[in-house]
Enzyme design. Structure first.
Site, mmCIF file in Angstrom:
data_model
loop_
_atom_site.group_PDB
_atom_site.id
_atom_site.type_symbol
_atom_site.label_atom_id
_atom_site.label_comp_id
_atom_site.label_asym_id
_atom_site.label_seq_id
_atom_site.Cartn_x
_atom_site.Cartn_y
_atom_site.Cartn_z
ATOM 1 N N GLY A 125 0.816 -1.209 0.000
ATOM 2 C CA GLY A 125 0.000 0.000 0.000
ATOM 3 C C GLY A 125 0.846 1.253 0.000
ATOM 4 N N THR A 127 0.108 3.898 -2.868
ATOM 5 C CA THR A 127 -0.718 4.944 -3.477
ATOM 6 C C THR A 127 -1.822 5.401 -2.517
ATOM 7 O OG1 THR A 127 -0.322 3.892 -5.597
ATOM 8 C CG2 THR A 127 -2.111 5.488 -5.519
ATOM 9 N N GLU A 128 -2.060 6.710 -2.506
ATOM 10 C CA GLU A 128 -3.117 7.271 -1.656
ATOM 11 C C GLU A 128 -4.109 8.025 -2.531
ATOM 12 O OE1 GLU A 128 -1.595 9.334 1.746
ATOM 13 O OE2 GLU A 128 -0.542 7.523 2.417
ATOM 14 N N ILE A 341 -8.165 -6.201 -36.091
ATOM 15 C CA ILE A 341 -8.110 -7.370 -36.988
ATOM 16 C C ILE A 341 -9.312 -8.290 -36.761
ATOM 17 C CG2 ILE A 341 -6.827 -9.540 -37.351
ATOM 18 C CD1 ILE A 341 -4.229 -7.847 -37.143
ATOM 19 N N GLY A 344 -15.738 -6.762 -35.750
ATOM 20 C CA GLY A 344 -16.812 -6.703 -34.745
ATOM 21 C C GLY A 344 -16.601 -7.708 -33.626
ATOM 22 N N GLU A 367 2.420 0.870 -11.290
ATOM 23 C CA GLU A 367 3.851 0.774 -10.932
ATOM 24 C C GLU A 367 4.685 1.832 -11.671
ATOM 25 O OE1 GLU A 367 5.577 -3.026 -10.021
ATOM 26 O OE2 GLU A 367 3.616 -3.879 -9.633
ATOM 27 N N THR A 369 3.603 5.538 -13.992
ATOM 28 C CA THR A 369 3.009 5.839 -15.305
ATOM 29 C C THR A 369 4.117 5.974 -16.360
ATOM 30 O OG1 THR A 369 3.190 8.220 -14.946
ATOM 31 C CG2 THR A 369 1.137 7.173 -14.202
ATOM 32 N N SER A 370 3.705 6.053 -17.627
ATOM 33 C CA SER A 370 4.696 6.220 -18.709
ATOM 34 C C SER A 370 5.472 7.524 -18.524
ATOM 35 C CB SER A 370 3.999 6.206 -20.070
ATOM 36 O OG SER A 370 3.415 4.940 -20.256
ATOM 37 N N GLU A 371 4.788 8.544 -17.987
ATOM 38 C CA GLU A 371 5.487 9.821 -17.743
ATOM 39 C C GLU A 371 6.559 9.629 -16.671
ATOM 40 O OE1 GLU A 371 2.111 9.500 -17.838
ATOM 41 O OE2 GLU A 371 1.840 10.431 -19.811
HETATM 42 C C1 LIG Z 1 -5.816 -1.605 -11.049
HETATM 43 C C2 LIG Z 1 -4.784 -0.898 -10.264
HETATM 44 C C3 LIG Z 1 -3.987 -1.586 -9.354
HETATM 45 C C4 LIG Z 1 -3.042 -0.894 -8.579
HETATM 46 N N1 LIG Z 1 -2.353 -1.570 -7.605
HETATM 47 C C5 LIG Z 1 -1.582 -0.853 -6.723
HETATM 48 C C6 LIG Z 1 -1.003 -1.489 -5.571
HETATM 49 O O1 LIG Z 1 -1.115 -2.721 -5.390
HETATM 50 N N2 LIG Z 1 -0.298 -0.723 -4.700
HETATM 51 C C7 LIG Z 1 -0.136 0.623 -4.856
HETATM 52 O O2 LIG Z 1 0.497 1.255 -4.033
HETATM 53 N N3 LIG Z 1 -0.674 1.256 -5.943
HETATM 54 C C8 LIG Z 1 -1.403 0.541 -6.857
HETATM 55 N N4 LIG Z 1 -1.975 1.181 -7.936
HETATM 56 C C9 LIG Z 1 -1.778 2.607 -8.096
HETATM 57 C C10 LIG Z 1 -0.913 3.000 -9.281
HETATM 58 O O3 LIG Z 1 0.422 2.624 -9.061
HETATM 59 C C11 LIG Z 1 -1.109 4.508 -9.498
HETATM 60 O O4 LIG Z 1 -2.421 4.685 -10.011
HETATM 61 C C12 LIG Z 1 -0.093 5.106 -10.422
HETATM 62 O O5 LIG Z 1 1.193 5.099 -9.863
HETATM 63 C C13 LIG Z 1 -0.433 6.571 -10.783
HETATM 64 O O6 LIG Z 1 -0.744 7.309 -9.653
HETATM 65 P P1 LIG Z 1 -2.106 8.185 -9.625
HETATM 66 O O7 LIG Z 1 -3.206 7.277 -10.065
HETATM 67 O O8 LIG Z 1 -2.224 8.819 -8.315
HETATM 68 O O9 LIG Z 1 -1.898 9.251 -10.749
HETATM 69 P P2 LIG Z 1 -1.234 10.713 -10.533
HETATM 70 O O10 LIG Z 1 0.040 10.575 -9.805
HETATM 71 O O11 LIG Z 1 -2.275 11.606 -9.965
HETATM 72 O O12 LIG Z 1 -0.935 11.147 -12.029
HETATM 73 C C14 LIG Z 1 -1.959 11.677 -12.891
HETATM 74 C C15 LIG Z 1 -1.303 11.974 -14.242
HETATM 75 O O13 LIG Z 1 -0.305 13.001 -14.078
HETATM 76 C C16 LIG Z 1 0.932 12.546 -14.592
HETATM 77 N N5 LIG Z 1 2.019 13.118 -13.800
HETATM 78 C C17 LIG Z 1 2.185 13.093 -12.461
HETATM 79 N N6 LIG Z 1 3.310 13.745 -12.107
HETATM 80 C C18 LIG Z 1 3.879 14.184 -13.253
HETATM 81 C C19 LIG Z 1 5.074 14.923 -13.564
HETATM 82 N N7 LIG Z 1 5.909 15.333 -12.598
HETATM 83 N N8 LIG Z 1 5.340 15.200 -14.865
HETATM 84 C C20 LIG Z 1 4.500 14.783 -15.840
HETATM 85 N N9 LIG Z 1 3.359 14.094 -15.628
HETATM 86 C C21 LIG Z 1 3.061 13.780 -14.342
HETATM 87 C C22 LIG Z 1 0.871 11.017 -14.468
HETATM 88 O O14 LIG Z 1 1.795 10.402 -15.359
HETATM 89 C C23 LIG Z 1 -0.583 10.777 -14.849
HETATM 90 O O15 LIG Z 1 -0.718 10.782 -16.245
HETATM 91 C C24 LIG Z 1 -2.870 0.498 -8.768
HETATM 92 C C25 LIG Z 1 -3.637 1.181 -9.724
HETATM 93 C C26 LIG Z 1 -4.591 0.505 -10.440
HETATM 94 C C27 LIG Z 1 -5.453 1.296 -11.399
#
Ligand SMILES: Cc1cc2nc3c(=O)[nH]c(=O)nc-3n(C[C@H](O)[C@H](O)[C@H](O)COP(=O)(O)OP(=O)(O)OC[C@H]3O[C@@H](n4cnc5c(N)ncnc54)[C@H](O)[C@@H]3O)c2cc1C
Length: 384
Positions: A125, A127-128, A341, A344, A367, A369-371
């Site tokens: 845990g 992410t918040e 491919i 429907g 784990e 984002t792409s950013e």
């Molecule tokens: C199905 C699922 C399972 C998950 N499982 C886990 C888990 O087991 N444990 C856990 O801890 N988390 C878990 N997560 C959380 C996941 O790791 C986060 O959702 C992810 O890291 C992105 O955080 P956020 O959703 O708060 O997005 P945000 O951090 O709010 O980001 C929003 C957008 O802003 C962009 N952004 C943020 N900062 C910057 C920057 N400095 N420059 C440019 N762009 C930026 C991001 O790339 C994104 O596009 C899970 C998420 C999902 C959906």
């Protein structure tokens, strides 16, 4: 020396997991996905096969393998289904690994055997609700009172956190302030069922619908002081290192999904006819599949390269980020093309490609984002 062949043990594992995925997961997983139901029997079988113990030492109930073995298993599972694959990935690399890497001997003996057997699941845990990318912005707090940590706060999107077999969640929490004024963040093991630990009903998700994800909240949850995992104040750094490894695992999972798209398309284009020919005879279709194969192959090499540095004990942060970025892009692009491919039928739940399409998007988010991957690569190149 450059040698991309898998040795016999890795190859045998890959084939065993491939058989399991094709013969036992593929026939039933579509139903679990549509019912949004956690596949307990499949998870138990994966436990019996030793998959949850792959990278852990035998003395703690593991299989004595390594992280690359886990990656190969994830690739073969995700080739058929990503919900099952992410359940394994999160169980091993996020649930058990922090305890294995940072736990005391006693913590390892207490928690690891059940996690390695798949009888129990652990979760991670970080992410918040207020943010995941900026993991240092943690708001959850843990205060030491009379030999116990009192935890308050919440976590969102936590995988494997609310199943009937979930035994613990390791949470990051602010435990004080560092001399330079920054937050002191530590990791604490919070057993399931602790008073004040509430698990919200599962989310309604776009994909990974047979996997378990919940929001968690903590209201004066008390756990013994010895549930601190690793050093006090090192929780943030520990989690970042766990995430570096996890990115290689997510890359492997993404490669599996990308490969699954190629597998399904090769089958389909040899059967489906349009304008008097099998659609596989049209060059436009062939080129799409050639591109899908190219992306899968490139992404596989990227994660093999990252894993090989990791196993040699060399720095691999940049390679892990490159592998995750390349492979999640490959999964997303391949699933979009595969759905196209299939026409429907690609939009129908009866075929796996629609499920692959829905499951691919999260690979560009979870784990890191792409950013965030691009930020890590740029930083490793010395850009600040
Ligand atoms: C199905 C699922 C399972 C998950 N499982 C886990 C888990 O087991 N444990 C856990 O801890 N988390 C878990 N997560 C959380 C996941 O790791 C986060 O959702 C992810 O890291 C992105 O955080 P956020 O959703 O708060 O997005 P945000 O951090 O709010 O980001 C929003 C957008 O802003 C962009 N952004 C943020 N900062 C910057 C920057 N400095 N420059 C440019 N762009 C930026 C991001 O790339 C994104 O596009 C899970 C998420 C999902 C959906």
């Amino acid at each position: 020396m450059i040698d991309f062949r898998l040795d016999d043990e890795y190859d045998a594992l890959r084939k065993t997991v491939q058989d399991f995925a094709q013969n036992e997961v593929a026939p039933v997983i579509g139903g679990f996905y549509e019912r949004e139901e956690f596949p307990y029997a499949l998870v138990a079988k994966m436990g019996e096969m030793g998959l949850f113990g792959l990278p852990f030492a035998e003395e703690f109930g593991g299989m004595g393998g390594d992280y690359f073995a886990l990656c190969l298993a994830l690739e073969e599972l995700a080739r058929v289904d990503s919900s099952v694959a992410i359940t394994l990935e999160a169980g091993v690399s996020l649930g058990a690994m922090p305890i294995y890497r940072f736990g005391t001997e006693e913590q390892k003996r207490r928690w690891l055997p059940a996690l390695c057997s798949g009888e129990a699941l652990g979760a991670f845990g970080l992410t918040e609700p207020g943010g995941g990318s900026d993991a240092g912005a943690t708001r959850t707090t843990a205060k030491l009172v009379d030999g116990e940590w009192v935890i308050n706060g919440s976590k969102s999107f936590i995988t494997n956190s609310g199943t009937d077999i979930t035994r613990l969640v390791t949470v990051t929490a602010v435990t004080g302030q560092k001399p330079d004024g920054r937050k002191e963040i530590s990791a604490i093991i919070l057993p399931s069922g602790t008073d004040g630990f509430a698990v919200a009903p599962k989310y309604s998700k776009v994909g990974w619908n047979a996997s378990d994800t919940h929001e968690l909240s903590f209201s004066d949850c008390r756990v013994p002081e010895e549930n601190l995992l690793g050093e006090r104040g090192r929780g943030y750094a520990q989690f970042l290192s766990i995430l570096d490894e996890g990115r290689v695992a997510i890359a492997a999972l993404s490669v599996g999904l990308a490969q699954g798209c190629v597998d399904e398309c090769l089958r389909y284009v040899g059967e489906r006819e349009a304008f008097g020919h099998k659609i596989g005879a049209y060059q436009a279709i062939q080129f799409k599949i050639a591109d899908m194969e190219m992306r899968t192959h490139t992404a596989r090499l990227a994660y093999y390269a990252a894993a090989s540095k990791m196993l040699r004990g060399e720095p691999f942060k940049k390679e892990a980020a490159i592998a995750k970025l390349t492979a999640s892009n490959a999964a997303m692009d391949n699933s979009r093309e595969a759905t196209q491919i299939f026409g429907g039928y690609g939009f129908m739940n009866e075929f796996p490609v629609g499920r692959f399409y829905r499951d691919a998007k999260i690979l560009e988010i979870g784990e890191g984002t792409s950013e965030v991957q691009r930020m890590l690569i740029a930083r490793e190149l010395g850009l600040r």
